[in-house]
Design a protein around this motif. Structure first.
Motif: not given
Length: 191
Positions: A109-112, A116-125, A165-175
């Motif tokens: 659930q935490e992974t999802l 989902y937070d990373s998806i919400e941060r994506l630009p609209e297109k 998405l990968r970059k946002d997750l990397q920034k948020r997880t630090g890994n």
């Protein structure tokens, strides 16, 4: 009657040959019945432990009847101990499975949530491409037709979206490895 007295006399003197010939097989059957089919393979251990205990106390038996009662009692208690231990072990393993399942569900659930937070941060297109491809299951050609762009543009935007998405997750997880792993797991869940 003389045979039972001889068995007791020999047992008391330390000669257990007659005892084994007369009683051992019967004690094994008794132990196997108490242990049931799942644990019958432990019957011999129960009988040998009971015989050893009886042998240590061999001078205290007044009759073959008291010797048998002692042996049956020892076997009965040993069988109960085995069954209780195995039941306790099964309960413990079941609880561990429940805890593991619970922890895995929290991690999932935490992974999802993170994804989902990373998806919400994506630009609209890119969110639109994501929705059409991953949520609605449309093919690249269908997305291109719907959005009025080329199929190669859809492919490029999908690649860019996944990179964001990968970059946002990397920034948020630090890994970097964790971010890539989360993204791959998530993509597998969607399929």
């Amino acid at each position: 009657m003389a045979q039972t007295e001889q068995l007791l006399s020999e047992f008391k003197s330390g000669n257990i040959g007659t005892f084994y010939n007369e009683l051992y097989a019967k004690l094994l059957v008794y132990a196997s019945r108490h242990l049931g089919p799942d644990y019958a393979f432990l019957a011999e251990d129960c009988v040998q432990d009971a015989v050893y205990k009886a042998y240590e106390q061999r001078g205290s038996f007044k009759s073959v009847l008291t010797l048998k009662a002692f042996l049956y009692s020892c076997i009965h208690h040993a069988a109960i101990d085995i069954l209780r231990k195995n039941q306790a072990q099964s309960n413990y393993l079941s609880q561990q499975d429940d805890r593991t399942e619970f922890l895995n569900s929290i991690i999932e659930q935490e992974t999802l949530n993170l994804l989902y937070d990373s998806i919400e941060r994506l630009p609209e297109k890119y969110r639109r491409i994501f929705e059409l491809h991953f949520q609605q299951g449309l093919k690249n050609a269908e997305i291109a037709q719907l959005l009025g762009i080329t199929e190669s543009a859809v492919k490029k935007q999908k690649a860019c979206m996944l990179d964001l998405l990968r970059k946002d997750l990397q920034k948020r997880t630090g890994n970097h490895f964790l971010a890539a792993t989360l993204l791959l797991q998530w993509l597998q869940w969607l399929e």
